[in-house]
Design a protein around this motif. Structure first.
Motif, PDB file in Angstrom:
ATOM      1  N   ARG A 144      13.566  35.961  64.040  1.00 26.39           N
ATOM      2  CA  ARG A 144      12.229  36.247  63.520  1.00 26.39           C
ATOM      3  C   ARG A 144      12.065  37.742  63.272  1.00 26.39           C
ATOM      4  N   MET A 145      11.101  38.083  62.450  1.00 27.03           N
ATOM      5  CA  MET A 145      10.741  39.483  62.251  1.00 27.03           C
ATOM      6  C   MET A 145       9.229  39.604  62.129  1.00 27.03           C
ATOM      7  N   CYS A 146       8.675  40.571  62.841  1.00 24.69           N
ATOM      8  CA  CYS A 146       7.247  40.851  62.799  1.00 24.69           C
ATOM      9  C   CYS A 146       7.021  42.113  61.978  1.00 24.69           C
ATOM     10  N   ILE A 147       6.122  42.033  61.008  1.00 24.97           N
ATOM     11  CA  ILE A 147       5.818  43.158  60.123  1.00 24.97           C
ATOM     12  C   ILE A 147       4.339  43.491  60.243  1.00 24.97           C
ATOM     13  N   ASN A 148       4.028  44.714  60.582  1.00 25.21           N
ATOM     14  CA  ASN A 148       2.647  45.191  60.659  1.00 25.21           C
ATOM     15  C   ASN A 148       2.487  46.447  59.814  1.00 25.21           C
ATOM     16  N   ASN A 149       1.695  46.349  58.745  1.00 29.07           N
ATOM     17  CA  ASN A 149       1.407  47.473  57.841  1.00 29.07           C
ATOM     18  C   ASN A 149       2.670  48.019  57.176  1.00 29.07           C
ATOM     19  N   TRP A 150       3.245  47.228  56.309  1.00 29.43           N
ATOM     20  CA  TRP A 150       4.454  47.621  55.569  1.00 29.43           C
ATOM     21  C   TRP A 150       4.326  47.084  54.153  1.00 29.43           C
ATOM     22  N   GLY A 151       4.302  47.982  53.179  1.00 30.62           N
ATOM     23  CA  GLY A 151       4.117  47.557  51.798  1.00 30.62           C
ATOM     24  C   GLY A 151       2.788  46.840  51.634  1.00 30.62           C
ATOM     25  N   GLY A 152       2.804  45.716  50.961  1.00 30.53           N
ATOM     26  CA  GLY A 152       1.583  44.948  50.768  1.00 30.53           C
ATOM     27  C   GLY A 152       1.277  44.005  51.916  1.00 30.53           C
ATOM     28  N   ILE A 153       2.075  44.070  52.985  1.00 29.47           N
ATOM     29  CA  ILE A 153       1.913  43.155  54.123  1.00 29.47           C
ATOM     30  C   ILE A 153       1.111  43.834  55.229  1.00 29.47           C
ATOM     31  N   GLY A 154      -0.018  43.238  55.594  1.00 26.78           N
ATOM     32  CA  GLY A 154      -0.800  43.757  56.704  1.00 26.78           C
ATOM     33  C   GLY A 154      -0.250  43.269  58.029  1.00 26.78           C
TER      34      GLY A 154
END
Length: 204
Positions: free
Chosen positions: A10-20
């Motif tokens: 899994r990968m968690c993305i917070n505030n990267w590109g257009g992903i909040g």
């Protein structure tokens, strides 16, 4: 005998590109990213590369999807759009990327990540930290109670909590840590976490 593998789960993305905020799940064998131009395929792949290469250099980002080569880690953090606007423009904010990895030898999990503190006037990345901890993605998904991505200091506190077992005794300080330099992160990544692979060959 079944070969031992390190599997990105899994990968968690917070505030990267257009992903909040997004948590992505990966298949053990093949993962296909499909979508129209600008839908975020390269946004995800560049997040993966930042974590696997331990570098914030523009050289590691996907130039094939960016004809003018304007992509940088800072433009991703700001959420820059093709029309010149940005999702996180002139304001202070925090961001983080975290990847969960399963070791098939003992079915253990470890996470690697990077956290950023960005000020409204920053032109370059001034405050960030690569980190790792044992276990699966943290239950907070690297956000506070208000859903705001954790600051670098808060990530450091989270990692320290992972250093202790349920009885409060220290454990795994070599994995549960923040790294003072990118080189220190890369060394831990390719040695202890991935099992002593050749980092130069891996990047190539």
């Amino acid at each position: 005998m079944k070969p031992c593998k390190k599997i990105i789960t899994r990968m968690c993305i917070n505030n990267w590109g257009g992903i909040g905020h997004q948590v992505m799940e990966f298949n053990e064998y093949v993962n296909l990213f499909s979508g129209m131009s600008g839908s975020g395929k390269s946004t995800v792949m560049d997040a993966v590369q930042v974590l696997l290469y331990g570098s914030l250099s523009q050289n590691f980002l996907n130039k094939a999807a960016d004809e003018k080569n304007r992509r940088t880690v800072m433009t991703y953090l700001r959420g820059a759009q093709k029309d010149g606007t940005s999702n996180r423009g002139n304001r202070d904010f925090c961001a983080n990327l975290v990847m969960e990895i399963r070791d098939t030898q003992d079915e253990s999990y470890r996470c690697i990540g990077v956290a950023f503190d960005v000020r409204s006037g920053d032109r370059d990345i001034n405050k960030y930290a690569f980190f790792s901890h044992d276990g699966m993605l943290d239950d907070c998904l690297y956000r506070n109670e208000d859903g705001i991505p954790l600051m670098v200091k808060e990530i450091g506190d989270l990692v320290k909590r992972h250093q202790k077992d349920p009885r409060g005794r220290l454990r795994g300080e070599d994995i549960n840590r923040t790294y003072p330099t990118n080189d220190a992160y890369q060394t831990a990544l390719y040695d202890q976490i991935f099992g002593y692979i050749d980092g130069k060959r891996f990047i190539t």
